[in-house]
Structure formats: C-alpha cells, structure tokens
Design an enzyme around this catalytic site. Structure first.
Site, PDB file in Angstrom:
ATOM      1  N   ARG A  62      19.044  31.915   0.745  1.00  0.00           N
ATOM      2  CA  ARG A  62      17.844  31.711   1.613  1.00  0.00           C
ATOM      3  C   ARG A  62      17.189  30.543   2.865  1.00  0.00           C
ATOM      4  O   ARG A  62      18.554  29.453   2.960  1.00  0.00           O
ATOM      5  CB  ARG A  62      16.492  31.360   0.380  1.00  0.00           C
ATOM      6  CG  ARG A  62      16.490  32.558  -0.063  1.00  0.00           C
ATOM      7  CD  ARG A  62      15.107  31.769  -1.485  1.00  0.00           C
ATOM      8  NE  ARG A  62      15.688  32.623  -2.587  1.00  0.00           N
ATOM      9  CZ  ARG A  62      15.551  32.712  -3.884  1.00  0.00           C
ATOM     10  NH1 ARG A  62      14.968  30.835  -3.980  1.00  0.00           N
ATOM     11  NH2 ARG A  62      15.297  32.741  -5.049  1.00  0.00           N
ATOM     12  N   GLU A 106      18.664  26.876 -18.364  1.00  0.00           N
ATOM     13  CA  GLU A 106      17.128  27.756 -18.292  1.00  0.00           C
ATOM     14  C   GLU A 106      16.281  28.548 -19.803  1.00  0.00           C
ATOM     15  O   GLU A 106      15.551  28.797 -20.069  1.00  0.00           O
ATOM     16  CB  GLU A 106      17.488  29.388 -17.127  1.00  0.00           C
ATOM     17  CG  GLU A 106      15.526  28.566 -16.508  1.00  0.00           C
ATOM     18  CD  GLU A 106      15.625  29.818 -15.539  1.00  0.00           C
ATOM     19  OE1 GLU A 106      16.684  31.007 -14.925  1.00  0.00           O
ATOM     20  OE2 GLU A 106      14.736  29.937 -14.134  1.00  0.00           O
ATOM     21  N   ASN A 133      13.961  37.560 -19.017  1.00  0.00           N
ATOM     22  CA  ASN A 133      14.045  37.484 -17.816  1.00  0.00           C
ATOM     23  C   ASN A 133      14.435  39.039 -16.537  1.00  0.00           C
ATOM     24  O   ASN A 133      15.011  38.791 -17.168  1.00  0.00           O
ATOM     25  CB  ASN A 133      15.321  36.475 -17.193  1.00  0.00           C
ATOM     26  CG  ASN A 133      14.712  35.759 -15.611  1.00  0.00           C
ATOM     27  OD1 ASN A 133      14.334  36.665 -15.105  1.00  0.00           O
ATOM     28  ND2 ASN A 133      15.819  34.812 -15.249  1.00  0.00           N
ATOM     29  N   HIS A 139      11.266  26.598 -10.669  1.00  0.00           N
ATOM     30  CA  HIS A 139      12.345  25.914 -11.017  1.00  0.00           C
ATOM     31  C   HIS A 139      11.985  24.613 -12.275  1.00  0.00           C
ATOM     32  O   HIS A 139      11.751  23.116 -12.221  1.00  0.00           O
ATOM     33  CB  HIS A 139      13.479  24.953 -10.368  1.00  0.00           C
ATOM     34  CG  HIS A 139      14.406  25.749  -9.205  1.00  0.00           C
ATOM     35  ND1 HIS A 139      14.600  25.770  -8.170  1.00  0.00           N
ATOM     36  CD2 HIS A 139      14.517  26.765  -9.635  1.00  0.00           C
ATOM     37  CE1 HIS A 139      15.432  26.354  -7.474  1.00  0.00           C
ATOM     38  NE2 HIS A 139      15.901  27.262  -8.752  1.00  0.00           N
ATOM     39  N   ARG A 149      10.042  34.570 -18.656  1.00  0.00           N
ATOM     40  CA  ARG A 149      10.546  33.767 -17.856  1.00  0.00           C
ATOM     41  C   ARG A 149       9.623  34.169 -16.787  1.00  0.00           C
ATOM     42  O   ARG A 149       9.235  35.638 -16.854  1.00  0.00           O
ATOM     43  CB  ARG A 149      11.798  33.864 -17.090  1.00  0.00           C
ATOM     44  CG  ARG A 149      11.739  33.004 -16.334  1.00  0.00           C
ATOM     45  CD  ARG A 149      12.734  33.135 -15.577  1.00  0.00           C
ATOM     46  NE  ARG A 149      12.855  32.482 -13.650  1.00  0.00           N
ATOM     47  CZ  ARG A 149      13.489  32.937 -13.327  1.00  0.00           C
ATOM     48  NH1 ARG A 149      14.073  33.735 -12.769  1.00  0.00           N
ATOM     49  NH2 ARG A 149      12.910  32.023 -11.932  1.00  0.00           N
TER      50      ARG A 149
END
Ligand code: ADP
Length: 407
Positions: free
Chosen positions: A243, A387, A7, A182, A93
């Site tokens: 956010r 993940e 990632n 996601h 990813r």
C-alpha cells in the site's frame, strides 16, 4: 475459559484457540483455512510444540471453513478439545466499527446490523467478518460471541485529528473521516509498556509503531489514541508492503485520467501494487529488500529509505501532537525483527532524546526489549504483538464487564 478467535477474510479464515482468563492467555492451537470458495481447500492447524496437522477439505463458504476448523480441533490426533461445547466464547475480528463502536461488544442482532451498516466503509472486510460471525453462531450457539474492532481504540481521537479538510456536509453524509486501524495492537503496546515501567498508563505519552505488511503509528496520551496514521481506510499514512500510504490525491486523479483507470483498478494499484513492492519492483517483503539493498540494489535501497523516512516524519509529527513522548515502541513483523529498519528510523534523532544501544537493538529480534542507550532521555522498546491473543483478551474483558449474553 476457551476462546476461539476468528479472523474471516474473503478467501481465508484464520483461527486460534486460546485459553484465557485474568491476563494470562495461552495459545492452544492456531490454524488457517484456505481458499474459502473452493471445493478442494486446505485446513491446517499448528500446536505450540510445533506439531502441524493438514487436511484437504471442501471449503465452499465460511460455514464449511469454520466447521472444518472445529472438526480439526476435536480430532483425536490433534487432541486439543474433546467437544465443541468446551468453547465458551468466540472473539470475532471486525475490521470497521465506524464511529459507532468504541470498545468490544457482545454480538446481538442489532450489533450485527450496525456492523453491516459500516460495510460501506470497509466493503472488502466487514461482509466477510459478518459472514464468519453468522456461520459460527449456527455452529457454536452455546458460546458468547464478541466483536473486537480494529477501529475502536482510535475513537478517542479529537475532531481536529479525525476531520478531513473536505466539504463538511459531504463528509458527514458519507461518514468520511479518519478512523484508524490496528487498534488492539497499539493499545496492547501502551498497556504493556505501562506494566513494564510499573506506572499507570494514564500518566504516559507514547508513540507506537506497528510495522508489518500493514503499517501504522499512533500518538497515545494517557492510554487514549489522540492521532493515528491510517485514515478512513487502512491505505493512508506510512509506506506499507503493497500500500502506498500518503500520496497527493491530485496525482491519483491524474494517473486515473492518463491511464484510463477505473476506481476499482486504481484501488488495486494503490493497495496491491504500491508501497515497498511498488517502489522496489522486487518484493513487498522487508527481509528480501534488506538482502537486495545489502547487495547494492538501488531500488530496494530507495524503498527502504522512503519507508523509514515516512516513519521519521510521523514520529516528528506525533512528537508535536503530544508535546514530547517518553517512549517510542515498535511491533509487527518488521518492527520486531528488523534492527536495520529501527536503526535507520532512530538515527539522528538525538534532539528528541532518542539514541539506540546498537548491541541491544541487534539482539532484539522477536522479543520484548528496551533498546535505548544508557542515559537516553526517551525510551525505545520492542514489544511483540499477537493479534489473536489480544482479541481473546479483549473478548474476555468484554464478557467480564458486560455479562454473558448471546444474540
Ligand atoms: P501482517 O501485517 O501480515 O501480520 P507481519 O506482522 O507478519 O505481517 O509482518 C510481515 C513483514 O515483516 C514482512 O515485510 C516481513 O519481511 C517482515 N519480517 C519478518 N521477519 C523479518 C526479519 N527477520 N527481518 C526483516 N523483516 C522481517
């Protein structure tokens, strides 16, 4: 099969070495290299037993960072692999696959070019994801490289869910639409729930909530995403750590005028200074906010209330989208570990058949569990996500289905 999951971000590389095959994945090691771009960075690696190895290394770019990860993995002290050649596949990813990628794909030159084209939609992510791919390709040319996209699972959304009510030609020209993120996590919750219930995912209508630093929800019908809360970028929808989630676009335009903000400054404000942090003025960390709220801090309390209320609104919306759901599933750092948040979200939803068993909710911290009260019509579950494991699983799946070719 040993799969290295990468990632790669602008200033860090996260990695995990995973033994995968047939749905029975196991993390062999996981680690972090940061800050990329520095001549004095840190390479760290943690083993499942808790052993932690840390080295100071030069990390001028992704190539050096990934090399440092591989060197750490073969160190006799760490001792997880004898040779880089043992790594048969690399799962990358990739944040944005635009409307081009509906599933994980084997990397080829054409695929890399298509991902580069999607960089306009994710300028902060795709270029770094790709740079990690090219670096690891040169270091591990023997391995099969697979791209796993955050957006792919949501490509099944119908036009009514992904179309913004903006001038149509303009949106088509710039590919402005809802993509959602996601995806691996939402897909995992649906598949795992089906497995736990012993029923095919094709029969189920589910609402999944990924609540971490980034937060999103998904309406899933028959194993396919039919709507999701994040949009063209991961900014839209729920309130997140830093956010904002949904805001009246006109308010943003006004703020830019009043404060003389450039688009770049506004982007930072919306992505880094808003959300839980923006409302509370204290922290983006739910744990900290729960502690402050328990001591009577009003801003922390307000931040948690806005956070939970937004989730409830989306829950209601997705209930209508799906014409009812048989389960609501929570995951992510907050979804898995914050009973207080789950209780606030689910309170007063008896009309939807949602009732929590308080004791089970309190006990479900970081573990898979059914939280619903006895006799409740709708199931509420915690299904922890991981993940890296999911990326390894999807990479393995793509290899099994697509053959073993490299770029
Ligand atoms: P990321 O999206 O970066 O992967 P995580 O899924 O790790 O983030 O989620 C981070 C969030 O989870 C933070 O807000 C953190 O406070 C929250 N969290 C982690 N553990 C707990 C806990 N025990 N109680 C409440 N919140 C928690």
């Amino acid at each position: 099969m040993k799969i290295l999951v990468l990632n790669c971000g602008s200033s860090s590389v996260k990695f995990a070495l995973i033994e995968a095959g047939g749905g029975d994945e196991r993390i062999v090691a996981r680690g972090l290299l940061e800050p990329v771009g520095s001549i004095k960075g840190t390479a760290s690696c943690e083993l499942p037993g808790g052993d932690r190895h840390v080295r100071t290394v030069a990390l001028p770019d992704h190539n050096h960072a990934i090399r440092a990860a591989l060197e750490l993995l073969v160190e006799p002290d760490v001792g997880v692999i004898g040779d880089w050649q043992e790594i048969e596949a690399v799962g990358h990813r990739m944040v944005h696959g635009g409307d081009r990628f509906h599933e994980p794909v084997l990397m080829t030159r054409e695929v890399a070019a298509a991902i580069a084209e999607c960089a306009i939609l994710a300028p902060l992510h795709n270029p770094h994801n790709l740079s990690g791919y090219f670096a690891s390709l040169s270091l591990l040319p023997q391995a099969a490289h697979v791209a796993v996209f955050d957006t792919a699972f949501h490509q099944s959304m119908p036009p009514r869910a992904y179309t913004y009510a903006l001038p149509h030609e303009l949106c088509a020209r710039y590919r402005v639409r809802r993509y959602g993120f996601h995806g691996t996590s939402h897909r995992w919750m649906a598949e795992r729930y089906a497995e736990l219930e012993g029923r095919p995912v094709s029969e189920l209508r589910l609402i999944t909530c990924h609540l971490g630093n980034g937060c999103s929800m998904c309406a899933i019908e028959g194993g396919r995403s039919v709507d999701t809360s994040m949009g063209m970028t991961p900014l839209e929808g729920l309130v997140m750590g830093t956010r904002s989630g949904d805001v009246d676009a006109a308010a943003i335009l006004q703020l830019m005028q009043w404060e003389g903000l450039t688009p770049e400054r506004m982007d930072i404000l919306l992505n880094k200074s808003s959300g839980l942090y923006g409302i509370s003025g204290i922290s983006n960390d739910m744990r900290t906010l729960l502690e402050h709220a328990a001591r009577g801090d009003e801003r922390a309390e307000l931040a948690i209330e806005v956070f939970c209320y937004r989730i409830r609104k989306y829950l209601g919306a997705y209930w209508a989208v799906l014409n009812g759901a048989e389960a609501v599933i929570f995951t992510g750092g907050i979804g898995e570990n914050a009973p207080e948040v789950r209780a606030r979200v689910c309170r007063g939803l008896d009309a939807l058949g949602i009732r929590l068993d308080e004791e089970r909710n309190r006990a479900a911290v970081g573990r898979e569990m059914d939280l619903s009260a006895q006799g409740a019509r709708t199931r509420v579950w915690v299904i922890p996500t991981n993940e890296e494991l999911l990326i390894a699983r999807e990479a393995f799946r793509a290899l099994r289905e697509g053959g073993r070719k490299t770029a």
